[in-house]
Scaffold this motif. Structure first.
Motif, mmCIF file in Angstrom:
data_model
loop_
_atom_site.group_PDB
_atom_site.id
_atom_site.type_symbol
_atom_site.label_atom_id
_atom_site.label_comp_id
_atom_site.label_asym_id
_atom_site.label_seq_id
_atom_site.Cartn_x
_atom_site.Cartn_y
_atom_site.Cartn_z
ATOM 1 N N GLU A 162 0.749 -1.096 0.096
ATOM 2 C CA GLU A 162 -0.014 -0.162 -0.070
ATOM 3 C C GLU A 162 0.798 1.221 -0.014
ATOM 4 O O GLU A 162 0.509 2.213 -0.619
ATOM 5 N N ALA A 163 2.051 1.181 0.898
ATOM 6 C CA ALA A 163 2.853 2.364 0.888
ATOM 7 C C ALA A 163 3.419 2.818 -0.502
ATOM 8 O O ALA A 163 3.378 3.698 -1.022
ATOM 9 N N ILE A 164 3.775 1.612 -1.430
ATOM 10 C CA ILE A 164 4.415 1.815 -2.416
ATOM 11 C C ILE A 164 3.293 2.497 -3.523
ATOM 12 O O ILE A 164 3.729 3.124 -4.185
ATOM 13 N N ARG A 165 2.248 2.002 -3.338
ATOM 14 C CA ARG A 165 1.132 2.256 -4.431
ATOM 15 C C ARG A 165 0.771 3.823 -4.149
ATOM 16 O O ARG A 165 0.505 4.510 -5.066
ATOM 17 N N MET A 166 0.727 3.954 -2.725
ATOM 18 C CA MET A 166 0.026 5.374 -2.655
ATOM 19 C C MET A 166 1.040 6.472 -2.188
ATOM 20 O O MET A 166 0.846 7.764 -2.406
ATOM 21 N N GLY A 167 2.397 6.102 -1.918
ATOM 22 C CA GLY A 167 3.148 7.142 -1.465
ATOM 23 C C GLY A 167 3.891 7.958 -2.565
ATOM 24 O O GLY A 167 4.613 7.261 -3.657
ATOM 25 N N ASP A 168 3.939 9.214 -2.526
ATOM 26 C CA ASP A 168 4.983 9.912 -3.360
ATOM 27 C C ASP A 168 6.383 9.556 -2.601
ATOM 28 O O ASP A 168 7.461 9.654 -3.255
ATOM 29 N N ARG A 169 6.319 9.576 -1.276
ATOM 30 C CA ARG A 169 7.540 9.454 -0.444
ATOM 31 C C ARG A 169 6.919 8.568 0.690
ATOM 32 O O ARG A 169 5.855 8.616 1.051
#
Lengths: 320, 212
Positions: free
Chosen positions: A200-207
């Motif tokens: 989820e972090a990889i999908r949602m995050g710019d950073r």
């Protein structure tokens, strides 16, 4: 847009600070994902931004103003807030739930009603159908949509989201993530997003900010975190399949070799990810794929060799 | 026997009306006083974990005291008449209202409160817009219990000169006149059934639609 400086929080009876001298900047319009194992201080950090938890030391700047000394009630009304359990008000209709902050801010009823309909449409729910329903009549996914709509009601520049899609089945979850990305592309809010799910972090995050024991371990784009984990902890945290995760961030178009190479019978769209391309290469047992753009024009080819180069980072290309 | 009771009632309309009036006003006043004290106190206590537990335990002890004992205790302190009866009945009505208010507020989903605060509601706004509406059904269940207890407990007011329908019952017992007892007992029964129905209806009426 959001600047945390030396932020520290120690809870009574705990051996170490929950958040330990954390310094972090979130640029305007970016989504910063806070991630780490439980007890790493991610939620505590997020909750200090709208002063749901008061820091012991350090400063928090939101939109250029130190918020540690402003009225917390007024501050919270200017920051969107979504929690995992959503916390919709069960005795209020969906419309009333979404209207919460506009009402607190004293908007006139007509403007509030218009805004409610607008937001329901934004989260893909028919206003006429849902406005007057109650939370218990909605599915988990719909409730979460309403939670997001409610947080966006007064158009806050900053959004805090604590595992907003955590308690939802994987299929609905993926759809909500997609929807939120689409909304975010349009609204460009500055988002602090807490999760414990690296995908989820990889999908949602710019950073992505990786936290451990209240300290910031690494803060960078998903691409860099996957390519160059700062330490063993990060490497372990992002998982053994980090190479595949990285490939899913890179688009075929950026790695296609323009002047041909081997032209193959198998084609792939330029907007597909390198992970898709690798899958195709393996399934088709091919040496290379022909890359086509949206119009079907051939723009080059992609070989296994190119994918290898992408992984080794010898080429620095755009991130998907 | 019922006919005899009915005849007695017809023969003493003023006496009956007065007793009924005293009984109802005693009950209603006690209930209103209990609500005025216990609801705000309960709301306040509900926000303190230790306070809430202590209050619930104290109220449960208070609940086990027989109504007659409370009335008997009121007499040496406050004398006889309407006022001591009112005080005693209020004490009887307090525990269920207090317990239900505390429980009603405390059992609200903490995430709902967190969301409300996180969106910028002040403590008072959380109370008015979230906690009270959500606790109303439970609070009214407490008032319903209290109403039935007070209406039946008010029968005992006669022992400390508080009047009410209990006058007929004690007189009937003293004179071994069963019809006279019924003149008090039947209306009291009807009153408590009525109070139960009334507060039940109010409870349903005031339960927010989203919770039904």
């Amino acid at each position: 847009m959001i600047g945390l400086k030396g932020l520290t929080k120690r809870f009574a009876g705990e051996p170490r600070p929950a958040v330990d001298a954390l310094t972090l900047e979130v640029a305007e319009g970016e989504t910063c994902v806070l991630i780490g194992p439980s007890g790493c201080g991610k939620t505590t950090t997020m909750r200090m931004v709208n002063r749901m938890i008061e820091p012991d030391a350090g400063s928090i700047e939101v939109a250029g103003r130190d918020v540690t000394h402003v009225d917390p009630i007024e501050l919270r009304r200017s920051i969107g807030y979504v929690i995992q359990q959503i916390g919709l008000f069960p005795h209020m209709t969906i419309g009333e739930n979404i209207a919460t902050v506009p009402r607190l801010l004293g908007w006139d009823p007509e403007r509030t009603a218009r805004r409610v309909d607008e937001l329901l449409e934004l989260v893909a729910m028919d206003p006429d159908d849902y406005r007057n329903r109650f939370p218990r009549e909605l599915s988990g996914g719909q409730r979460q949509r309403v939670g997001v709509a409610r947080a966006l009601a007064a158009n806050p520049p900053v959004m805090l989201m604590d595992e907003p899609f955590g308690a939802i089945d994987p299929i609905t979850r993926a759809r909500l993530q997609q929807e939120f990305l689409r909304i975010q592309e349009r609204l460009r809010k500055t988002v602090v997003f807490v999760t414990h799910d690296i995908d989820e972090a990889i999908r949602m995050g710019d950073r992505i900010a990786i936290l451990r024991a209240g300290r910031l371990v690494q803060y960078d784009t998903p691409e860099v975190i996957l390519a160059r984990p700062a330490e063993a902890f990060v490497e372990e945290f992002v998982g053994v399949d980090r190479v595949l995760k990285r490939l899913s961030l890179l688009t075929v178009g950026a790695y296609a070799a323009p002047n041909g190479g081997t032209l193959s019978a198998h084609t792939i769209s330029a907007s597909a990810t390198l992970r898709d391309a690798l899958t195709q290469l393996l399934i088709k047992d091919a040496e290379a794929l022909t890359v086509t753009d949206d119009a079907g024009q051939i723009i080059g080819s992609l070989s296994l060799q190119r994918i290898r180069q992408a992984i080794s980072g010898s080429e620095s290309h755009a991130v998907a | 026997m019922l006919a005899e009771a009915w005849l007695y009632l017809l023969g003493h309309p003023a006496q009956f009306a007065k007793a009924l009036g005293v009984h109802v006003s005693l009950s209603l006043s006690a209930l209103a006083l209990a609500a005025l004290i216990a609801v705000p106190a309960g709301v306040r206590l509900a926000h303190r974990r230790a306070g809430a537990l202590a209050a619930i335990n104290a109220a449960n002890v208070g609940r086990t005291l027989p109504s007659l004992a409370v009335l008997a205790l009121a007499m040496p302190l406050l004398g006889t008449g309407f006022l001591p009866s009112l005080v005693a009945l209020t004490l009887i009505a307090l525990p269920p209202v207090l317990i239900n208010t505390i429980v009603g507020v405390r059992e609200i989903d903490p995430d709902v409160i967190d969301a409300a605060r996180g969106m910028g509601m002040s403590g008072r706004e959380v109370l008015r817009r979230i906690e009270l509406p959500l606790a109303v059904p439970v609070i009214f269940a407490g008032l319903r219990t209290a109403a039935v207890q007070v209406v039946s407990g008010a029968v005992l007011a006669t022992f400390i000169g508080g009047g009410g329908l209990g006058d007929f019952i004690t007189a009937g017992i003293a004179m071994m006149a069963l019809p006279l007892m019924l003149v008090g007992a039947i209306p009291v029964t009807l009153l408590s059934i009525g109070a139960d129905a009334l507060f039940g209806a109010l409870q349903r009426q005031l339960t927010p639609r989203g919770l039904q």
